[in-house]
Design a protein around this motif. Sequence first.
Motif, short mmCIF file in Angstrom:
data_model
loop_
_atom_site.label_atom_id
_atom_site.label_comp_id
_atom_site.label_asym_id
_atom_site.label_seq_id
_atom_site.Cartn_x
_atom_site.Cartn_y
_atom_site.Cartn_z
N ASN A 320 1.77 -34.81 -38.71
CA ASN A 320 0.49 -34.83 -39.43
C ASN A 320 -0.67 -35.12 -38.50
O ASN A 320 -1.67 -35.72 -38.89
CB ASN A 320 0.53 -35.85 -40.58
CG ASN A 320 0.76 -37.27 -40.09
OD1 ASN A 320 1.26 -37.50 -38.99
ND2 ASN A 320 0.37 -38.25 -40.91
N PHE A 321 -0.55 -34.70 -37.24
CA PHE A 321 -1.64 -34.83 -36.28
C PHE A 321 -1.57 -33.66 -35.31
O PHE A 321 -0.55 -32.96 -35.23
CB PHE A 321 -1.59 -36.17 -35.54
CG PHE A 321 -0.28 -36.43 -34.85
CD1 PHE A 321 -0.03 -35.97 -33.56
CD2 PHE A 321 0.72 -37.16 -35.48
CE1 PHE A 321 1.18 -36.21 -32.92
CE2 PHE A 321 1.94 -37.40 -34.85
CZ PHE A 321 2.17 -36.92 -33.57
N ILE A 322 -2.65 -33.46 -34.57
CA ILE A 322 -2.73 -32.37 -33.60
C ILE A 322 -3.22 -32.92 -32.28
O ILE A 322 -4.15 -33.75 -32.23
CB ILE A 322 -3.69 -31.27 -34.12
CG1 ILE A 322 -3.07 -30.55 -35.33
CG2 ILE A 322 -4.01 -30.25 -33.03
CD1 ILE A 322 -3.98 -29.53 -35.98
N PHE A 323 -2.60 -32.48 -31.19
CA PHE A 323 -2.97 -32.89 -29.84
C PHE A 323 -3.81 -31.77 -29.24
O PHE A 323 -3.30 -30.68 -28.95
CB PHE A 323 -1.71 -33.15 -29.01
CG PHE A 323 -1.88 -34.16 -27.91
CD1 PHE A 323 -2.68 -35.28 -28.06
CD2 PHE A 323 -1.20 -34.00 -26.71
CE1 PHE A 323 -2.81 -36.22 -27.05
CE2 PHE A 323 -1.32 -34.94 -25.68
CZ PHE A 323 -2.13 -36.05 -25.85
N ASP A 330 -13.51 -34.85 -21.55
CA ASP A 330 -13.01 -36.21 -21.47
C ASP A 330 -12.73 -36.72 -22.88
O ASP A 330 -13.65 -36.80 -23.70
CB ASP A 330 -14.02 -37.11 -20.76
CG ASP A 330 -13.52 -38.53 -20.58
OD1 ASP A 330 -13.42 -39.25 -21.58
OD2 ASP A 330 -13.25 -38.91 -19.43
N ALA A 331 -11.49 -37.10 -23.15
CA ALA A 331 -11.09 -37.49 -24.50
C ALA A 331 -11.82 -38.74 -24.98
O ALA A 331 -12.15 -38.87 -26.16
CB ALA A 331 -9.59 -37.72 -24.55
N GLY A 347 -8.57 -41.52 -28.40
CA GLY A 347 -9.06 -41.16 -27.07
C GLY A 347 -7.92 -40.88 -26.11
O GLY A 347 -6.86 -40.39 -26.51
N THR A 348 -8.12 -41.23 -24.85
CA THR A 348 -7.17 -40.88 -23.79
C THR A 348 -5.83 -41.60 -23.94
O THR A 348 -5.77 -42.79 -24.25
CB THR A 348 -7.77 -41.24 -22.42
OG1 THR A 348 -8.93 -40.44 -22.21
CG2 THR A 348 -6.78 -40.99 -21.30
N TYR A 349 -4.75 -40.86 -23.71
CA TYR A 349 -3.41 -41.42 -23.60
C TYR A 349 -3.01 -41.40 -22.13
O TYR A 349 -2.99 -40.34 -21.50
CB TYR A 349 -2.41 -40.61 -24.41
CG TYR A 349 -2.46 -40.87 -25.89
CD1 TYR A 349 -1.62 -41.80 -26.48
CD2 TYR A 349 -3.37 -40.20 -26.69
CE1 TYR A 349 -1.67 -42.04 -27.84
CE2 TYR A 349 -3.43 -40.43 -28.05
CZ TYR A 349 -2.58 -41.35 -28.62
OH TYR A 349 -2.63 -41.59 -29.97
N THR A 353 -6.35 -37.38 -19.65
CA THR A 353 -7.74 -37.64 -20.03
C THR A 353 -8.38 -36.51 -20.80
O THR A 353 -9.41 -36.73 -21.47
CB THR A 353 -8.58 -37.92 -18.78
OG1 THR A 353 -8.48 -36.80 -17.88
CG2 THR A 353 -8.10 -39.18 -18.07
N ASN A 354 -7.82 -35.32 -20.75
CA ASN A 354 -8.44 -34.19 -21.45
C ASN A 354 -7.74 -33.85 -22.77
O ASN A 354 -8.02 -32.83 -23.38
CB ASN A 354 -8.42 -32.94 -20.56
CG ASN A 354 -7.02 -32.48 -20.22
OD1 ASN A 354 -6.21 -33.28 -19.75
ND2 ASN A 354 -6.71 -31.20 -20.45
#
Length: 386
Positions: A320-323, A330-331, A347-349, A353-354
């Motif tokens: 139920n999410f999209i990457f 920059d996330a 944000g970033t994982y 970073t993108n």
Amino acid sequence: MSYSRSRRLFLGGTAAAVGASGIITSSGVSAASTMPKVNFGPKAGVAKLNANENPFGPSPAALKAISEAAAQGGAYYAYPAAMTLLDMIAERHGITRKNISMSAGSSPILSYAAIAASKKGRILGPDLFWDTTSKAPEKQGAPEIVRIPNTADLSIDLDAMYAAIDDSISMVHICNPNNPTGKILDPDKLRAFCIKASKKTLVLVDEAYNEIIDDPPKHSMIPLVKAGHNVIVARTFSKIYGLAGLRVGYLIASEENTAWINNYGMAGYTLNQTGLAAAIASYNDDAFITFSKEKIVEAKGLVMDALKANGLSALPSSTNFIFVDLGKGDADLFQAAMAEKAVLIRGTYRSYTNWSRVSMGKIPDVKRYIDAIPSSLETMYKKQNS
């Protein structure tokens, strides 16, 4: 499919239990009038798309059960209700109560498993996965997780994971589908990996999103537990069932592994009457599950179309999410730009970073995210170039 979600079931029952005007204290003041205002969900006007919740829950059946449990059982410990849910889970999978350990959401029991494993060695996982619980032992001085790079398309590299198992590894942790990528492993390949790897060490498969995917039983590793392999599987009521705030999760393992892991936590003692009542009412509520899945699919379709229209791409999602791939963006800056428009995303994982994760939610909130993409990208690029 139409599915009416009425809160009268909940509000009516609660009013009957405590009285519409609140409880009068000995001082003559209504207790309700002195209660501080609490936001139990997102504030009005905020699109909360950052935690993979199902905002369509709890289901009407769960709301009714919550009301009854609070009124009838709130004063008592929840042991009988916990046994009822244990029996329901055991019956579905053909196991016994001793194969199941429950906790307040799956996070505690996953942390207990990690802490238990850390007493014997190190935990092995992919570079990108939901690692919060496996990192728990690090706070107690345990070594860091051994991480294996994901493949070029951000899949979990099962061959490399297997090759990395040596005598120092006490547990392998895999999320399937994976978070934050949303990708799912081929069930036959995962099953073969688990059988082979479990001959060397304990294998943990976190199936938090299993009920969201097509043909959930086909992708579950629970049958491996029944077959006697050294595998444990975690599940939660926080996702498809819409009970994230009511905190019910569980782990399925051999009797020996369940007893061993329970030594490091309080297991079901952390559960409460309302959460258990909601879980019991939701467990076989196929109509609500179908409704929720349809809404998730609808939202993902809208987001994928919008990303393409804005020159972006994303990984295929079984969750139920999209990457989202921001390209050269920059996330963290994109997250901040969205927040300025009252749209909450992740944000970033790690070093990715993108890549930006957005959860699916109510369709109006998803559309707010979509509408905010162009200006948020513009703001992101301005800050990057300033």
